[in-house]
Design a protein around this motif. Structure first.
Motif, PDB file in Angstrom:
ATOM      1  N   SER A 161       0.826  -1.301  -0.025  1.00 18.09           N
ATOM      2  CA  SER A 161      -0.049  -0.011  -0.037  1.00 18.09           C
ATOM      3  C   SER A 161       0.843   1.247   0.003  1.00 18.09           C
ATOM      4  CB  SER A 161      -1.057   0.009   1.073  1.00 18.09           C
ATOM      5  OG  SER A 161      -1.866  -1.067   1.145  1.00 18.09           O
ATOM      6  N   PRO A 166      -0.498   1.304  -4.861  1.00 22.62           N
ATOM      7  CA  PRO A 166      -0.908  -0.098  -5.624  1.00 22.62           C
ATOM      8  C   PRO A 166      -1.503   0.337  -7.164  1.00 22.62           C
ATOM      9  CG  PRO A 166      -2.118   0.120  -3.601  1.00 22.62           C
ATOM     10  CD  PRO A 166      -1.038   1.244  -3.676  1.00 22.62           C
ATOM     11  N   GLN A 219      -5.658  -3.886   3.037  1.00 22.04           N
ATOM     12  CA  GLN A 219      -6.482  -3.967   1.963  1.00 22.04           C
ATOM     13  C   GLN A 219      -5.746  -4.022   0.498  1.00 22.04           C
ATOM     14  OE1 GLN A 219      -7.813   0.071   2.203  1.00 22.04           O
ATOM     15  NE2 GLN A 219      -9.401  -0.423   3.643  1.00 22.04           N
ATOM     16  N   SER A 220      -4.582  -3.886   0.404  1.00 25.87           N
ATOM     17  CA  SER A 220      -3.872  -3.990  -0.744  1.00 25.87           C
ATOM     18  C   SER A 220      -2.624  -4.692  -0.872  1.00 25.87           C
ATOM     19  CB  SER A 220      -3.399  -2.498  -1.266  1.00 25.87           C
ATOM     20  OG  SER A 220      -4.340  -1.665  -1.169  1.00 25.87           O
ATOM     21  N   ALA A 236      -3.396  -2.678  -7.947  1.00 24.82           N
ATOM     22  CA  ALA A 236      -4.716  -2.347  -7.965  1.00 24.82           C
ATOM     23  C   ALA A 236      -5.700  -2.915  -8.937  1.00 24.82           C
ATOM     24  CB  ALA A 236      -4.612  -0.666  -8.283  1.00 24.82           C
ATOM     25  N   LEU A 263      -6.923  -6.274  -7.148  1.00 24.31           N
ATOM     26  CA  LEU A 263      -7.909  -6.213  -6.237  1.00 24.31           C
ATOM     27  C   LEU A 263      -9.273  -6.147  -6.502  1.00 24.31           C
ATOM     28  CD1 LEU A 263      -5.921  -3.230  -4.174  1.00 24.31           C
ATOM     29  CD2 LEU A 263      -5.817  -5.676  -3.927  1.00 24.31           C
ATOM     30  N   ARG A 303      -6.650 -11.169  -3.724  1.00 22.41           N
ATOM     31  CA  ARG A 303      -5.468 -11.008  -2.872  1.00 22.41           C
ATOM     32  C   ARG A 303      -4.212 -12.134  -2.932  1.00 22.41           C
ATOM     33  NH1 ARG A 303      -7.117  -7.657   1.229  1.00 22.41           N
ATOM     34  NH2 ARG A 303      -4.879  -7.560   1.993  1.00 22.41           N
TER      35      ARG A 303
END
Length: 352
Positions: A81, A85, A169-170, A214, A217, A220
């Motif tokens: 992150s 991303p 999240q990333s 990105a 996503l 993952r």
């Protein structure tokens, strides 16, 4: 091995040997054997000392600097992150990985564990520290194992991975699952992985290598399943087949030998920009059965400290554009920082 000797005749010269001489020859053979073994061990210790000195001298002469060597991610748990991303492509990443990842509780403490333990952190702790490639070995009953030593069930690994993904999240993970040598495949293990990780799985697709984080996503996990006899994952499916994660394993406890072979094999690979598979280099050496030191840590520490040296040698020897997955035993923050720093330099156009 049983050797059948030819029958001796009365005329054989061996029949004429004096009784006392025969007795002395028999008594001296165990001593002679011990002497040979001792001599071999002395030579092994000399070879190990010589190879450790080679790497130390290489460090003193060339240093550990490479593009991004001084970069420190502000948050190792979310380092992808932090590298943006939207810009970070999969084939730009130098992925920090762990060898025999799920061995933190392998075997029996203080008895068999030192012979099979390659990591002291749990899977969750490794991911938080910055690990992004996991090497998981399983046996028939879905227990994680390393050789003949076993530990917890695969559900513990899955739980740790899900916990980490829920908190980030990333961050993309490469998860290698394989049947350990000497064991049989867990029945319908591919279905189990799909059921447990389906919502996170990035499907097998050559175009993934050129995509940004990105673009993948909210998926993952790139999960590579390497069964022993079961059918391999099919193209386009949720699991990736063995050919997508390759390496060249050299079974040695000699650190310079392993270091140089890693560089040689890496130099023979296509550049990451043209490659449609992941290639792994492991900064490890392996205890040998004929050596008195068979615990993992004192052996692997011979090369463990030279992770940054390897990265600098990739630059100086012109094979840095091939570097992709870099794994180690007993992963630490400095190893992660080196990989992330190299990745950061690639994004900025300062490293090949």
């Amino acid at each position: 091995m049983i050797v059948i000797q030819p029958r001796q005749t009365k005329s054989s010269s061996l029949q004429c040997a004096p009784r006392g001489k025969e007795k002395n020859q028999k008594n001296s053979s165990p001593i002679l054997t011990m002497g040979i073994l001792f001599s071999k061990q002395v030579q092994r210790r000399i070879a190990i000392s010589r190879e450790k000195k080679i790497l130390t001298d290489l460090h003193l002469n060339s240093g550990n600097e490479f593009p991004g060597f001084d970069y420190r991610p502000p948050d190792r748990k979310n380092w992808m992150s932090g590298l943006d991303p939207q810009k970070l492509r999969i084939n730009q990443i130098v992925w920090p990985g762990t060898h025999d990842s799920a061995t933190d509780k392998i075997g029996v403490p203080f008895i068999t564990r030192p012979f099979g333990q390659c990591q002291t952190l749990s899977i969750y702790q490794q991911l938080v520290r910055g690990t992004r490639v996991l090497d998981i070995r399983v046996q028939e009953d879905r227990q994680v194992c390393h050789g003949i030593l076993i530990t917890y069930g695969i559900e513990v690994v899955i739980k740790d991975i899900k916990e980490f993904l829920a908190e980030t999240q990333s961050e993309i993970i490469i998860l290698e699952m394989r049947t350990e040598y000497g064991h049989q495949d867990p029945p319908e293990f591919d279905k189990y992985l799909e059921e447990q990780l389906g919502e996170f799985l990035i499907h097998q697709d050559d175009r993934v290598f050129e995509k940004t984080v990105a673009e993948l996503l909210p998926k993952r996990i790139i999960c590579v399943w390497k069964p022993k006899k079961a059918d391999p994952p099919k193209a386009g499916g949720p699991l990736w087949s063995a050919g997508y994660l390759r390496d060249n394993w050299i079974d040695t406890d000699l650190p310079s030998t392993k270091f140089e072979s890693n560089l040689q094999f890496l130099s023979e690979q296509p550049p990451v920009s043209n490659r449609k598979f992941f290639y792994r280099v492991e900064n490890t050496v392996t205890p040998q059965a004929d050596n008195p030191i068979v615990c993992v840590w004192p052996v692997t520490r011979r090369i463990h400290v030279h992770g940054r040296l390897f990265l600098s040698q990739c630059i100086s020897r012109g094979c840095a554009d091939r570097l992709q997955i870099f794994s180690t035993d007993f992963i630490d923050e400095d190893f992660v920082d080196a990989c992330v720093g190299f990745t950061h330099a690639r994004i900025q156009g300062k490293a090949p």
